[in-house]
Motif scaffolding. Structure first.
Motif, PDB file in Angstrom:
ATOM      1  N   GLU A  10       0.705  -1.169   0.089  1.00 47.51           N
ATOM      2  CA  GLU A  10      -0.043   0.157   0.089  1.00 47.51           C
ATOM      3  C   GLU A  10       0.902   1.166  -0.048  1.00 47.51           C
ATOM      4  N   VAL A  11       2.113   1.035   0.362  1.00 48.22           N
ATOM      5  CA  VAL A  11       2.948   2.516   0.109  1.00 48.22           C
ATOM      6  C   VAL A  11       3.782   2.478  -1.093  1.00 48.22           C
ATOM      7  N   ARG A  12       4.099   1.415  -1.800  1.00 45.79           N
ATOM      8  CA  ARG A  12       4.492   1.285  -2.979  1.00 45.79           C
ATOM      9  C   ARG A  12       3.745   2.026  -4.224  1.00 45.79           C
ATOM     10  N   PRO A  13       4.335   2.671  -4.999  1.00 46.17           N
ATOM     11  CA  PRO A  13       3.516   3.352  -6.192  1.00 46.17           C
ATOM     12  C   PRO A  13       3.034   2.209  -7.111  1.00 46.17           C
ATOM     13  N   SER A  14       1.896   2.410  -7.657  1.00 48.56           N
ATOM     14  CA  SER A  14       1.215   1.470  -8.485  1.00 48.56           C
ATOM     15  C   SER A  14       1.964   1.462  -9.744  1.00 48.56           C
ATOM     16  N   THR A  15       2.321   0.094 -10.388  1.00 48.24           N
ATOM     17  CA  THR A  15       3.065   0.293 -11.485  1.00 48.24           C
ATOM     18  C   THR A  15       2.161   0.494 -12.726  1.00 48.24           C
ATOM     19  N   ARG A  16       0.880   0.461 -12.296  1.00 46.50           N
ATOM     20  CA  ARG A  16      -0.194   0.766 -13.346  1.00 46.50           C
ATOM     21  C   ARG A  16      -0.311   2.401 -13.610  1.00 46.50           C
ATOM     22  N   MET A  17       0.358   3.256 -12.738  1.00 43.12           N
ATOM     23  CA  MET A  17       0.510   4.521 -12.706  1.00 43.12           C
ATOM     24  C   MET A  17       1.605   5.271 -13.709  1.00 43.12           C
ATOM     25  N   SER A  18       2.247   4.378 -14.420  1.00 43.21           N
ATOM     26  CA  SER A  18       3.310   4.870 -15.215  1.00 43.21           C
ATOM     27  C   SER A  18       2.895   4.888 -16.800  1.00 43.21           C
ATOM     28  N   GLY A  19       3.667   5.848 -17.713  1.00 38.48           N
ATOM     29  CA  GLY A  19       3.382   5.672 -19.034  1.00 38.48           C
ATOM     30  C   GLY A  19       2.009   5.721 -19.407  1.00 38.48           C
ATOM     31  N   VAL A  20       1.647   4.994 -20.309  1.00 38.45           N
ATOM     32  CA  VAL A  20       0.324   4.680 -20.927  1.00 38.45           C
ATOM     33  C   VAL A  20      -0.640   4.657 -19.746  1.00 38.45           C
ATOM     34  N   ARG A  22      -0.792   6.390 -16.978  1.00 36.07           N
ATOM     35  CA  ARG A  22      -1.271   7.681 -16.518  1.00 36.07           C
ATOM     36  C   ARG A  22      -2.235   8.331 -17.667  1.00 36.07           C
ATOM     37  N   VAL A  23      -2.102   7.988 -19.071  1.00 34.82           N
ATOM     38  CA  VAL A  23      -2.799   8.573 -20.008  1.00 34.82           C
ATOM     39  C   VAL A  23      -4.354   7.974 -19.887  1.00 34.82           C
ATOM     40  N   LEU A  24      -4.150   6.686 -19.748  1.00 41.45           N
ATOM     41  CA  LEU A  24      -5.295   5.949 -19.439  1.00 41.45           C
ATOM     42  C   LEU A  24      -6.288   6.476 -18.302  1.00 41.45           C
ATOM     43  N   VAL A  25      -5.532   6.523 -17.252  1.00 40.04           N
ATOM     44  CA  VAL A  25      -6.344   7.122 -16.027  1.00 40.04           C
ATOM     45  C   VAL A  25      -6.805   8.674 -16.271  1.00 40.04           C
ATOM     46  N   THR A  26      -6.081   9.331 -17.187  1.00 36.84           N
ATOM     47  CA  THR A  26      -6.553  10.735 -17.403  1.00 36.84           C
ATOM     48  C   THR A  26      -7.789  10.734 -18.152  1.00 36.84           C
ATOM     49  N   VAL A  27      -7.790   9.833 -19.424  1.00 36.81           N
ATOM     50  CA  VAL A  27      -8.913   9.892 -20.295  1.00 36.81           C
ATOM     51  C   VAL A  27     -10.182   9.336 -19.373  1.00 36.81           C
ATOM     52  N   THR A  68     -11.727   5.026 -12.474  1.00 41.30           N
ATOM     53  CA  THR A  68     -10.521   5.847 -12.490  1.00 41.30           C
ATOM     54  C   THR A  68     -10.013   5.766 -10.974  1.00 41.30           C
ATOM     55  N   ILE A  69     -10.657   5.791 -10.142  1.00 39.82           N
ATOM     56  CA  ILE A  69     -10.196   5.426  -8.667  1.00 39.82           C
ATOM     57  C   ILE A  69      -9.577   4.245  -8.517  1.00 39.82           C
ATOM     58  N   ALA A  70     -10.044   3.269  -9.094  1.00 39.05           N
ATOM     59  CA  ALA A  70      -9.466   1.785  -8.996  1.00 39.05           C
ATOM     60  C   ALA A  70      -8.117   1.748  -9.748  1.00 39.05           C
ATOM     61  N   LEU A  71      -8.066   2.508 -10.728  1.00 37.03           N
ATOM     62  CA  LEU A  71      -6.932   2.306 -11.510  1.00 37.03           C
ATOM     63  C   LEU A  71      -5.794   3.118 -10.980  1.00 37.03           C
ATOM     64  N   MET A 132      -8.650  -2.992 -20.301  1.00 38.22           N
ATOM     65  CA  MET A 132      -8.362  -4.598 -19.875  1.00 38.22           C
ATOM     66  C   MET A 132      -6.934  -4.948 -20.446  1.00 38.22           C
ATOM     67  N   TRP A 133      -6.321  -4.387 -21.535  1.00 40.06           N
ATOM     68  CA  TRP A 133      -5.139  -4.684 -22.010  1.00 40.06           C
ATOM     69  C   TRP A 133      -4.090  -4.309 -20.867  1.00 40.06           C
ATOM     70  N   TRP A 134      -4.325  -3.002 -20.316  1.00 38.31           N
ATOM     71  CA  TRP A 134      -3.366  -2.411 -19.511  1.00 38.31           C
ATOM     72  C   TRP A 134      -3.468  -3.188 -17.974  1.00 38.31           C
ATOM     73  N   LEU A 135      -4.808  -3.704 -17.634  1.00 39.72           N
ATOM     74  CA  LEU A 135      -4.953  -4.412 -16.490  1.00 39.72           C
ATOM     75  C   LEU A 135      -4.089  -5.823 -16.525  1.00 39.72           C
ATOM     76  N   ALA A 136      -4.181  -6.229 -17.725  1.00 43.06           N
ATOM     77  CA  ALA A 136      -3.781  -7.774 -18.106  1.00 43.06           C
ATOM     78  C   ALA A 136      -2.240  -7.855 -17.967  1.00 43.06           C
ATOM     79  N   THR A 137      -1.669  -6.754 -18.354  1.00 43.20           N
ATOM     80  CA  THR A 137      -0.112  -6.441 -18.425  1.00 43.20           C
ATOM     81  C   THR A 137       0.497  -5.811 -17.414  1.00 43.20           C
TER      82      THR A 137
END
Length: 160
Positions: A10-20, A22-27, A68-71, A132-137
């Motif tokens: 819960e302290v480590r940054p999520s690897t889902r919030m990098s690169g693409v 961030r764009v996905l979350v923004t959209v 958005t929150i879950a991502l 779904m692609w982003w979550l799977a990877t």
């Protein structure tokens, strides 16, 4: 190892919030705001004209907000919530999109998902597929594991 070298999940940054990610979350965030604003105006000003369509727009807004929150949030639970909301969103776009094309009388006014999201440049149709692609990877670390499984990226990404 000290706690600083291997912080809990819960302290480590999520690897889902990098690169693409961030764009996905923004959209998703922009779509959440747009769907929320649209459904609010529709429900307040003319709900009696198309209650099903406007209720579905409000549902879509809630789904986009939760997605958005879950991502953004790290951890296995939020990862599962992201999957559930994005799959629900995709099914909503497909079902409402198909019904709005085949049975237009059901939807005298458009929803966010009408015509497969044509009012939003088909972003509601494409976004969940990308999500779904982003979550799977970008799966989170298993409980007790020290790192998330990185997809592609710089060497050592996600390593503790």
């Amino acid at each position: 190892m000290s706690k600083l070298q291997n912080p809990p999940e819960e302290v480590r940054p999520s690897t889902r919030m990098s690169g693409v990610g961030r764009v996905l979350v923004t959209v998703y965030g922009v779509l959440a705001l747009a769907a929320t604003g649209r459904s609010f105006v529709q429900i307040v000003s003319k709900f009696d004209e198309a209650p099903l369509a406007y209720a579905l727009s409000a549902l879509a807004a809630v789904v986009y907000i939760v997605a958005t929150i879950a991502l953004v949030r790290p951890g296995v639970v939020w990862y599962r919530v992201a999957w559930a909301t994005i799959v629900f969103e995709f099914m909503g776009v497909i079902v409402v999109g198909a019904l709005s094309v085949m049975m237009p009388d059901l939807f005298p006014h458009d929803t966010v998902w009408s015509g497969f999201g044509r009012g939003y440049l088909y972003i509601p149709l494409v976004l969940p597929v990308l999500g779904m692609w982003w979550l799977a990877t970008h799966r989170p670390a298993a409980p007790g594991s020290s790192s998330a499984r990185p997809a592609a990226g710089p060497a050592g990404e996600g390593a503790a």
